[in-house]
Design a protein around this motif. Structure first.
Motif, PDB file in Angstrom:
ATOM      1  N   PRO A 109       0.802  -1.226   0.000  1.00  0.00           N
ATOM      2  CA  PRO A 109       0.000   0.000   0.000  1.00  0.00           C
ATOM      3  C   PRO A 109       0.841   1.285   0.000  1.00  0.00           C
ATOM      4  O   PRO A 109       0.347   2.340  -0.398  1.00  0.00           O
ATOM      5  CB  PRO A 109      -0.838  -0.093   1.285  1.00  0.00           C
ATOM      6  CG  PRO A 109      -0.490  -1.369   1.940  1.00  0.00           C
ATOM      7  CD  PRO A 109       0.504  -2.129   1.128  1.00  0.00           C
ATOM      8  N   ALA A 110       2.093   1.198   0.417  1.00  0.00           N
ATOM      9  CA  ALA A 110       2.972   2.376   0.345  1.00  0.00           C
ATOM     10  C   ALA A 110       3.346   2.699  -1.106  1.00  0.00           C
ATOM     11  O   ALA A 110       3.923   3.744  -1.387  1.00  0.00           O
ATOM     12  CB  ALA A 110       4.236   2.142   1.172  1.00  0.00           C
ATOM     13  N   PHE A 111       3.021   1.804  -2.022  1.00  0.00           N
ATOM     14  CA  PHE A 111       3.267   1.958  -3.468  1.00  0.00           C
ATOM     15  C   PHE A 111       4.721   2.376  -3.756  1.00  0.00           C
ATOM     16  O   PHE A 111       4.969   3.431  -4.356  1.00  0.00           O
ATOM     17  CB  PHE A 111       2.285   2.964  -4.066  1.00  0.00           C
ATOM     18  CG  PHE A 111       2.116   2.855  -5.563  1.00  0.00           C
ATOM     19  CD1 PHE A 111       2.553   1.742  -6.291  1.00  0.00           C
ATOM     20  CD2 PHE A 111       1.491   3.883  -6.269  1.00  0.00           C
ATOM     21  CE1 PHE A 111       2.380   1.658  -7.663  1.00  0.00           C
ATOM     22  CE2 PHE A 111       1.309   3.814  -7.653  1.00  0.00           C
ATOM     23  CZ  PHE A 111       1.759   2.702  -8.347  1.00  0.00           C
ATOM     24  N   PRO A 112       5.674   1.523  -3.349  1.00  0.00           N
ATOM     25  CA  PRO A 112       7.082   1.880  -3.536  1.00  0.00           C
ATOM     26  C   PRO A 112       7.494   1.989  -5.006  1.00  0.00           C
ATOM     27  O   PRO A 112       8.555   2.543  -5.304  1.00  0.00           O
ATOM     28  CB  PRO A 112       7.838   0.727  -2.844  1.00  0.00           C
ATOM     29  CG  PRO A 112       6.869  -0.399  -2.781  1.00  0.00           C
ATOM     30  CD  PRO A 112       5.510   0.218  -2.666  1.00  0.00           C
ATOM     31  N   GLU A 113       6.659   1.492  -5.914  1.00  0.00           N
ATOM     32  CA  GLU A 113       6.995   1.557  -7.342  1.00  0.00           C
ATOM     33  C   GLU A 113       6.560   2.874  -7.978  1.00  0.00           C
ATOM     34  O   GLU A 113       6.857   3.126  -9.155  1.00  0.00           O
ATOM     35  CB  GLU A 113       6.328   0.394  -8.096  1.00  0.00           C
ATOM     36  CG  GLU A 113       6.744  -0.996  -7.618  1.00  0.00           C
ATOM     37  CD  GLU A 113       5.933  -1.490  -6.424  1.00  0.00           C
ATOM     38  OE1 GLU A 113       4.967  -0.794  -6.011  1.00  0.00           O
ATOM     39  OE2 GLU A 113       6.265  -2.566  -5.871  1.00  0.00           O
ATOM     40  N   LYS A 114       5.868   3.716  -7.216  1.00  0.00           N
ATOM     41  CA  LYS A 114       5.299   4.938  -7.799  1.00  0.00           C
ATOM     42  C   LYS A 114       6.349   5.831  -8.468  1.00  0.00           C
ATOM     43  O   LYS A 114       6.129   6.311  -9.595  1.00  0.00           O
ATOM     44  CB  LYS A 114       4.555   5.716  -6.704  1.00  0.00           C
ATOM     45  CG  LYS A 114       3.844   6.947  -7.199  1.00  0.00           C
ATOM     46  CD  LYS A 114       2.879   7.483  -6.125  1.00  0.00           C
ATOM     47  CE  LYS A 114       2.239   8.785  -6.570  1.00  0.00           C
ATOM     48  NZ  LYS A 114       2.698   9.948  -5.802  1.00  0.00           N
ATOM     49  N   PRO A 115       7.509   6.061  -7.822  1.00  0.00           N
ATOM     50  CA  PRO A 115       8.494   6.930  -8.490  1.00  0.00           C
ATOM     51  C   PRO A 115       8.959   6.374  -9.842  1.00  0.00           C
ATOM     52  O   PRO A 115       9.262   7.156 -10.754  1.00  0.00           O
ATOM     53  CB  PRO A 115       9.664   6.967  -7.490  1.00  0.00           C
ATOM     54  CG  PRO A 115       9.062   6.606  -6.163  1.00  0.00           C
ATOM     55  CD  PRO A 115       7.950   5.647  -6.467  1.00  0.00           C
ATOM     56  N   ALA A 116       8.997   5.049  -9.981  1.00  0.00           N
ATOM     57  CA  ALA A 116       9.418   4.475 -11.265  1.00  0.00           C
ATOM     58  C   ALA A 116       8.373   4.744 -12.351  1.00  0.00           C
ATOM     59  O   ALA A 116       8.718   5.020 -13.504  1.00  0.00           O
ATOM     60  CB  ALA A 116       9.664   2.974 -11.112  1.00  0.00           C
TER      61      ALA A 116
END
Ligand SMILES: [Zn+2]
Length: 474
Positions: free
Chosen positions: A195-202
């Motif tokens: 849920p922290a969506f660590p892939e968002k910056p990519a």
């Protein structure tokens, strides 16, 4: 050899909008384009004549997901599960691959594709630990006369990290865009559903660069509905997004994919034996989601799309029969037709890549052409159902001639311009290196690796511990 070429008298599967099948017609290629299709064509003086009689002429096939760097380990993982693959490549040994090992695998895999009539391949290249590895991958793809899209990835680091480095940016500006050698560029990473969506910056980097994202989505235990929802909520589901596998997803995810215009790359041989989920074409058809085909990796499976077409027809029909039997019914007419899988293997891939200039045989299109013809084979006749023949009868050895952009890359059953002894030496060097790194015991065990008990190994992404409730019992 280029200039003008005519393929004479084959059964031409145009894969045009009308899906015309033209028995006994010619295909004329001038420069990099198809300039005429018809019976007994008049051709310019000096045109190279190729006798296609008794054969099938079809568009070059397109694979939207294969990990070419793994080709140097051909067949090693034949008995793996997905978890064992994750252990071997993601957690233990993927990091010992050097740039020259990426080069060797890519070179072998690229020629392997062409030899089977796969003229366009997305190299889902997730072993790029450094940009030296990436340069090696791109160098190999550029050394082979097919169309290769580099989908850049790195399983050894979080997508947010590797996409943020100046080296990565430098690679993109040096190697992609314009008329450089690569046919296209994508970012390749998976979305864990954390849920922290660590892939968002990519995703933001992809958006800024204006390049598509390709992502293993719907892989049991690893990526699922949570990841799809995050992508959707943040506006990262776009028509050029390619969802690989797309199994183990709920109706909700399929609806989001359908609504945003993306496509699914189905690797049926892979899904059937690795365990991502049931090969999903039977579901994708219901939602109207566009399909392309892929073979995933030669560490397990076949590097040709005949196998992919065959496996996909089998899996889809098998599912239909079983669903019907569960209701006490009988399937009387197959919903998935041979013609459909040939379409997925050709223009389906072109559509997924946003390419209107390849994927069919039509005047004005790029001359990516495959001739299936094998006068030494009793399987080459009779030719009664051309689509059925391609999907269920043909195989790699029947690929007689392959053109990419009008250039002959295979002729009379032999690749043109390949140095197989040199290629073999490169691959042997890589195998020797890996074998020395592992040691004999780990090398032997690696074909059936132990699974460490410290982690539930359906999440190979070391940057997050997230596990979906859906696949871990809530
Ligand atoms: Zn894959």
């Amino acid at each position: 050899m280029s200039g003008s070429i005519v393929l004479r008298g084959g059964t031409v599967l145009t894969l045009d909008d009308a899906r015309r099948v033209l028995p006994g017609e010619d295909v004329l290629v001038e420069g990099d384009r198809i300039t005429a299709i018809g019976p007994a064509l008049e051709v310019p003086a000096g045109t190279t004549e190729i006798d296609a009689s008794g054969g099938i002429v079809l568009p070059g096939m397109i694979d939207t997901h294969r990990h070419l760097w793994q080709t140097a380990m051909r067949g090693y993982g034949a008995d793996w599960t997905l978890t064992q693959y994750f252990v071997w490549y993601y957690l233990e040994w993927g990091k010992v691959f050097r740039p020259e090992d990426i080069y060797a695998g890519n070179l072998l895999g690229a020629w392997e594709a062409l030899e089977a009539g796969v003229t366009t391949t997305v190299d889902w290249s997730h072993g790029l630990q450094t940009t030296q590895h990436a340069d090696a991958a791109a160098d190999a793809l550029e050394a082979v006369p097919g169309r290769f899209v580099l989908a850049y990835g790195n399983i050894q680091d979080a997508p947010a990290n590797w996409t943020a480095t100046p080296e990565f940016r430098d690679f993109v500006s040096r190697r992609t865009g314009g008329d450089r050698g690569l046919e296209g560029f994508q970012l390749a990473f998976d979305v864990t559903g954390d849920p922290a969506f660590p892939e968002k910056p990519a995703f933001e980097v992809a958006r800024e660069l204006g390049v598509p994202v390709t992502t293993h989505a719907g892989v049991w235990g690893a990526t699922g509905d949570d990841g799809i929802r995050l992508m959707y909520d943040h506006g990262f589901m776009t028509p050029e997004t390619i969802y690989v596998h797309g199994a183990s997803l709920s109706a909700d995810s399929y609806q989001r994919i359908a609504a945003t215009g993306g496509s699914v790359s189905v690797s049926t041989e892979s899904e059937q034996s690795a365990g991502q989920g049931y090969p999903p074409t039977w579901a994708l058809r219901q939602y109207g989601i566009p399909v392309s085909l892929s073979m995933d990796t030669s560490v397990w499976w076949s590097g040709d799309l005949f196998s992919a077409m065959r496996a996909t027809l089998g899996a889809d029909r098998s599912r239909e029969h079983l669903e019907a039997h569960a209701k006490g019914e009988t399937v009387t007419h197959a919903a998935l037709r041979a013609e459909q899988v040939v379409e997925w293997a050709t223009r389906g891939g072109a559509a997924a890549l946003g390419r209107s200039d390849i994927g069919s045989l039509e005047v004005g299109k790029k001359a990516d052409v495959v001739l299936l013809k094998n006068d030494h084979s009793p399987v080459s006749f009779p030719l009664l159902n051309p689509f059925g023949h391609v999907a269920f009868q043909a195989q790699r050895a029947d690929v007689h001639t392959v053109l990419v952009g009008g250039r002959v890359v295979k002729r009379d059953g032999r690749l043109v311009g390949v140095d197989l002894p040199a290629l073999r030496r490169r691959v042997e060097d890589t195998v020797e290196h890996l074998r020395a790194q592992l040691g004999e015991e780990a090398w032997r065990q690696g074909m059936n690796p132990d699974v460490p008990e410290t982690k539930i190994l359906d999440n190979p992404y070391t940057y997050t511990d997230y596990q979906s409730d859906r696949t871990h019992g809530g």
